[in-house]
Structures are given as structure tokens and as C-alpha cells.
Design a protein around this motif. Structure first.
Motif, PDB file in Angstrom:
ATOM      1  N   VAL A 206      -5.761  18.594  -1.184  1.00 56.87           N
ATOM      2  CA  VAL A 206      -4.848  18.185  -0.425  1.00 56.87           C
ATOM      3  C   VAL A 206      -3.691  18.906  -0.070  1.00 56.87           C
ATOM      4  CG1 VAL A 206      -3.301  15.945  -0.136  1.00 56.87           C
ATOM      5  CG2 VAL A 206      -5.568  16.006  -1.648  1.00 56.87           C
ATOM      6  N   LYS A 207      -3.116  18.965   1.289  1.00 58.03           N
ATOM      7  CA  LYS A 207      -1.992  19.843   1.498  1.00 58.03           C
ATOM      8  C   LYS A 207      -0.833  18.808   1.965  1.00 58.03           C
ATOM      9  CE  LYS A 207      -4.481  23.812   2.548  1.00 58.03           C
ATOM     10  NZ  LYS A 207      -5.096  24.783   3.472  1.00 58.03           N
ATOM     11  N   ILE A 208       0.261  18.580   1.425  1.00 59.94           N
ATOM     12  CA  ILE A 208       1.345  17.826   2.004  1.00 59.94           C
ATOM     13  C   ILE A 208       2.561  18.479   2.535  1.00 59.94           C
ATOM     14  CG2 ILE A 208       2.734  15.807   1.265  1.00 59.94           C
ATOM     15  CD1 ILE A 208       0.811  15.164  -1.085  1.00 59.94           C
ATOM     16  N   TYR A 209       2.945  17.952   3.722  1.00 60.68           N
ATOM     17  CA  TYR A 209       4.075  18.952   4.285  1.00 60.68           C
ATOM     18  C   TYR A 209       5.373  17.491   4.448  1.00 60.68           C
ATOM     19  CZ  TYR A 209      -0.018  21.471   6.223  1.00 60.68           C
ATOM     20  OH  TYR A 209      -1.210  22.165   6.061  1.00 60.68           O
ATOM     21  N   VAL A 210       6.262  17.949   3.372  1.00 64.92           N
ATOM     22  CA  VAL A 210       7.571  17.083   3.358  1.00 64.92           C
ATOM     23  C   VAL A 210       8.674  17.638   4.044  1.00 64.92           C
ATOM     24  CG1 VAL A 210       8.662  15.879   2.041  1.00 64.92           C
ATOM     25  CG2 VAL A 210       6.632  16.349   1.216  1.00 64.92           C
ATOM     26  N   THR A 211       9.123  16.775   5.178  1.00 60.96           N
ATOM     27  CA  THR A 211      10.228  17.436   5.772  1.00 60.96           C
ATOM     28  C   THR A 211      11.457  16.353   5.929  1.00 60.96           C
ATOM     29  OG1 THR A 211       9.082  16.522   7.954  1.00 60.96           O
ATOM     30  CG2 THR A 211       8.861  18.809   7.600  1.00 60.96           C
ATOM     31  N   LEU A 212      12.687  17.015   6.185  1.00 62.58           N
ATOM     32  CA  LEU A 212      13.681  15.995   6.177  1.00 62.58           C
ATOM     33  C   LEU A 212      13.607  15.473   7.470  1.00 62.58           C
ATOM     34  CD1 LEU A 212      16.605  18.379   4.766  1.00 62.58           C
ATOM     35  CD2 LEU A 212      15.734  16.149   3.846  1.00 62.58           C
ATOM     36  N   LYS A 213      14.191  14.269   7.716  1.00 58.65           N
ATOM     37  CA  LYS A 213      14.205  13.357   8.820  1.00 58.65           C
ATOM     38  C   LYS A 213      15.106  14.134   9.628  1.00 58.65           C
ATOM     39  CE  LYS A 213      12.695   9.097   7.219  1.00 58.65           C
ATOM     40  NZ  LYS A 213      12.960   7.658   6.876  1.00 58.65           N
ATOM     41  N   ASN A 214      14.920  14.158  11.065  1.00 55.13           N
ATOM     42  CA  ASN A 214      15.641  15.000  12.106  1.00 55.13           C
ATOM     43  C   ASN A 214      17.220  14.554  11.868  1.00 55.13           C
ATOM     44  OD1 ASN A 214      13.912  16.478  13.005  1.00 55.13           O
ATOM     45  ND2 ASN A 214      13.042  15.055  14.806  1.00 55.13           N
ATOM     46  N   SER A 215      17.377  13.188  11.644  1.00 54.37           N
ATOM     47  CA  SER A 215      18.901  12.735  11.740  1.00 54.37           C
ATOM     48  C   SER A 215      19.647  13.254  10.325  1.00 54.37           C
ATOM     49  CB  SER A 215      18.963  11.258  11.478  1.00 54.37           C
ATOM     50  OG  SER A 215      18.030  10.789  10.476  1.00 54.37           O
TER      51      SER A 215
ATOM     52  N   HIS B 147       4.671   8.088  -1.878  1.00 57.44           N
ATOM     53  CA  HIS B 147       5.600   7.202  -2.176  1.00 57.44           C
ATOM     54  C   HIS B 147       6.098   6.866  -3.535  1.00 57.44           C
ATOM     55  CE1 HIS B 147       3.404   5.040   1.533  1.00 57.44           C
ATOM     56  NE2 HIS B 147       4.475   5.716   1.845  1.00 57.44           N
ATOM     57  N   LYS B 148       5.534   7.151  -4.567  1.00 60.76           N
ATOM     58  CA  LYS B 148       5.785   6.852  -6.098  1.00 60.76           C
ATOM     59  C   LYS B 148       6.956   7.990  -6.623  1.00 60.76           C
ATOM     60  CE  LYS B 148       2.333   3.685  -7.669  1.00 60.76           C
ATOM     61  NZ  LYS B 148       1.258   3.625  -8.498  1.00 60.76           N
ATOM     62  N   LEU B 149       6.470   9.439  -5.925  1.00 57.79           N
ATOM     63  CA  LEU B 149       7.241  10.537  -6.749  1.00 57.79           C
ATOM     64  C   LEU B 149       7.639  11.647  -5.597  1.00 57.79           C
ATOM     65  CD1 LEU B 149       7.924  11.696  -9.230  1.00 57.79           C
ATOM     66  CD2 LEU B 149       5.899  12.948  -9.224  1.00 57.79           C
ATOM     67  N   LEU B 150       6.751  11.902  -4.863  1.00 57.71           N
ATOM     68  CA  LEU B 150       6.962  13.168  -4.222  1.00 57.71           C
ATOM     69  C   LEU B 150       7.702  13.479  -2.949  1.00 57.71           C
ATOM     70  CD1 LEU B 150       3.216  14.380  -4.429  1.00 57.71           C
ATOM     71  CD2 LEU B 150       5.093  14.933  -5.908  1.00 57.71           C
ATOM     72  N   VAL B 151       8.081  12.193  -2.411  1.00 55.71           N
ATOM     73  CA  VAL B 151       8.914  11.869  -1.059  1.00 55.71           C
ATOM     74  C   VAL B 151       9.909  10.934  -1.265  1.00 55.71           C
ATOM     75  CG1 VAL B 151       8.613  11.590   1.431  1.00 55.71           C
ATOM     76  CG2 VAL B 151       6.830  12.622   0.236  1.00 55.71           C
ATOM     77  N   ASN B 152      11.099  11.372  -0.691  1.00 51.64           N
ATOM     78  CA  ASN B 152      12.084  10.186  -0.848  1.00 51.64           C
ATOM     79  C   ASN B 152      11.910   9.657   0.825  1.00 51.64           C
ATOM     80  OD1 ASN B 152      14.443   8.975  -0.253  1.00 51.64           O
ATOM     81  ND2 ASN B 152      15.913  10.554  -1.490  1.00 51.64           N
ATOM     82  N   PRO B 153      11.748   8.525   0.837  1.00 53.25           N
ATOM     83  CA  PRO B 153      11.619   7.856   2.267  1.00 53.25           C
ATOM     84  C   PRO B 153      12.790   7.882   3.038  1.00 53.25           C
ATOM     85  CG  PRO B 153      11.102   6.180   0.501  1.00 53.25           C
ATOM     86  CD  PRO B 153      11.218   7.955  -0.245  1.00 53.25           C
ATOM     87  N   VAL B 154      13.916   7.593   2.302  1.00 55.06           N
ATOM     88  CA  VAL B 154      15.205   7.473   3.069  1.00 55.06           C
ATOM     89  C   VAL B 154      15.341   8.547   3.868  1.00 55.06           C
ATOM     90  CG1 VAL B 154      17.770   7.136   2.714  1.00 55.06           C
ATOM     91  CG2 VAL B 154      15.893   5.945   1.074  1.00 55.06           C
ATOM     92  N   VAL B 155      15.207   9.858   3.278  1.00 57.55           N
ATOM     93  CA  VAL B 155      15.535  11.170   3.988  1.00 57.55           C
ATOM     94  C   VAL B 155      14.422  12.011   4.566  1.00 57.55           C
ATOM     95  CG1 VAL B 155      17.856  11.074   2.994  1.00 57.55           C
ATOM     96  CG2 VAL B 155      15.957  12.292   2.097  1.00 57.55           C
ATOM     97  N   GLU B 156      13.183  11.677   3.952  1.00 59.70           N
ATOM     98  CA  GLU B 156      12.279  12.750   4.274  1.00 59.70           C
ATOM     99  C   GLU B 156      11.047  12.031   4.943  1.00 59.70           C
ATOM    100  OE1 GLU B 156      11.433  13.832   0.038  1.00 59.70           O
ATOM    101  OE2 GLU B 156      12.383  15.642   0.534  1.00 59.70           O
ATOM    102  N   ASN B 157      10.195  12.626   5.666  1.00 58.69           N
ATOM    103  CA  ASN B 157       8.905  12.293   6.339  1.00 58.69           C
ATOM    104  C   ASN B 157       7.865  13.071   5.579  1.00 58.69           C
ATOM    105  OD1 ASN B 157      10.052  10.517   8.370  1.00 58.69           O
ATOM    106  ND2 ASN B 157      10.470  12.432   9.721  1.00 58.69           N
ATOM    107  N   TYR B 158       6.506  12.593   5.829  1.00 53.34           N
ATOM    108  CA  TYR B 158       5.602  13.485   5.434  1.00 53.34           C
ATOM    109  C   TYR B 158       4.390  13.492   6.248  1.00 53.34           C
ATOM    110  CZ  TYR B 158       3.362   9.383   2.993  1.00 53.34           C
ATOM    111  OH  TYR B 158       2.675   8.170   2.762  1.00 53.34           O
ATOM    112  N   ARG B 159       3.461  14.410   5.889  1.00 58.38           N
ATOM    113  CA  ARG B 159       2.130  14.294   6.817  1.00 58.38           C
ATOM    114  C   ARG B 159       1.192  14.973   5.701  1.00 58.38           C
ATOM    115  NH1 ARG B 159       0.934  19.121   9.187  1.00 58.38           N
ATOM    116  NH2 ARG B 159       2.813  20.207   9.785  1.00 58.38           N
ATOM    117  N   TYR B 160      -0.051  14.815   5.814  1.00 53.30           N
ATOM    118  CA  TYR B 160      -1.068  15.508   4.798  1.00 53.30           C
ATOM    119  C   TYR B 160      -2.490  15.749   5.338  1.00 53.30           C
ATOM    120  CZ  TYR B 160      -2.925  10.877   4.069  1.00 53.30           C
ATOM    121  OH  TYR B 160      -3.310   9.621   3.969  1.00 53.30           O
ATOM    122  N   GLU B 161      -2.931  16.715   4.832  1.00 53.35           N
ATOM    123  CA  GLU B 161      -4.419  17.081   5.306  1.00 53.35           C
ATOM    124  C   GLU B 161      -5.448  16.850   3.998  1.00 53.35           C
ATOM    125  OE1 GLU B 161      -2.655  20.346   8.277  1.00 53.35           O
ATOM    126  OE2 GLU B 161      -3.671  20.813   6.613  1.00 53.35           O
TER     127      GLU B 161
END
Lengths: 84, 84
Positions: free
Chosen positions: B4-13, B63-77
Motif C-alpha cells: 500500500v502506498k499512501i500520499y498525505v498532503t497538507l490541505k491547500n488552505s 483515520h485512526k493514526l496516520l492522517v490528521n483530517p483537520v489539516v491533511e488530505n490523503y490518497r492511496y494505491e
């Protein structure tokens, strides 16, 4: 514009404390099926279309600043003609 | 196994101090053609093939650990049938 995506990963021989800690935490949450978890950097760069050799520029960015060649590997993708 | 490859990025705002600092440093090195530079996380996870619903598991990890939904987006393959 060019959109560059750079994937920076720790070399396999290098211990990944952040990845190990995340794996351990998920295991304590009950997820026993994780073989390995490694955390690296994902960098997105938007570059002006006036640049002639984007490959050369991206490699310079990585060698000069964005990647530590002693412990990290990198690969990248370049998308041309991206609207802002 | 699944890779699994997960890309976590900060939201544009969201302001990206690390990305801004890297952009500024490259500019002082003479690279004036950078429009934008943002730094996120790239996570690789190897999961045992016994897992039935990898999508569900990956979303739970995020949702539980790897990404902070307030400031981050994610996508995965997800890549199936990967040899170790």
C-alpha cells in the motif's frame, strides 16, 4: 507549468523509528497483519514552464537540499502543461 | 502480500512552513522558477495477504493514526500479489 512529484524514502538498510512506532501503535490497536511500515517524504513542486531542463533542475534540488543521499533514495515524476 | 502506498498532503488552505522554507532556500541558491513547493508524507505499508478488505483497513489506519483530517488530505494505491 510543470508539476513535479518527488518520493523520498529511507534506504532499506536504514532503521525507520517513525515507521516502527506507527506500526507498533497500529498493532496495539489490534492490526496484526502489518509486515512492514515505512514513512518518507512526498514533495510536490510547481515549476514555471520557461524552464528548459526540468529533469536536471529536479535532480539538483534533490542533491542540494531535499534528499540526504547517505540514508535516503528518491524517485520523481514530471507532469507538463499543468494549469495553476 | 499487499503493498500500500499512501500520499498525505497538507490541505491547500493550510500554511506549509517546511515547504516554504525549502522553496526560499532553493530561491537563494538561484532557482527563481519555483511557483510552489509543498512537503507531505509518503507511507509504504506491506500487509499480509490474509486480509480480506484492505481498502477498509487502510482507511482505518489513516483515520485512526496516520492522517490528521483537520489539516491533511490523503490518497492511496494498493498493489496485490507482491513478493517480499
Amino acid at each position: 507549468m510543470y508539476k513535479v512529484k518527488i518520493y523520498v524514502t529511507l534506504k532499506n538498510s536504514v532503521i525507520d523509528p517513525q515507521g516502527s512506532a506507527a506500526k507498533q501503535t497500529l498493532e496495539t490497536m489490534g492490526y496484526k497483519e502489518i509486515e512492514e511500515l515505512r514513512i518518507g517524504k512526498y514533495i510536490e513542486i510547481t515549476i514555471d514552464e520557461s524552464v528548459k531542463n526540468v529533469d536536471e533542475m529536479v535532480n539538483e534540488f534533490c542533491h542540494k537540499l531535499l534528499v540526504n543521499p547517505v540514508v535516503e533514495n528518491y524517485r520523481y515524476e514530471i507532469e507538463a502543461g499543468v494549469k495553476q
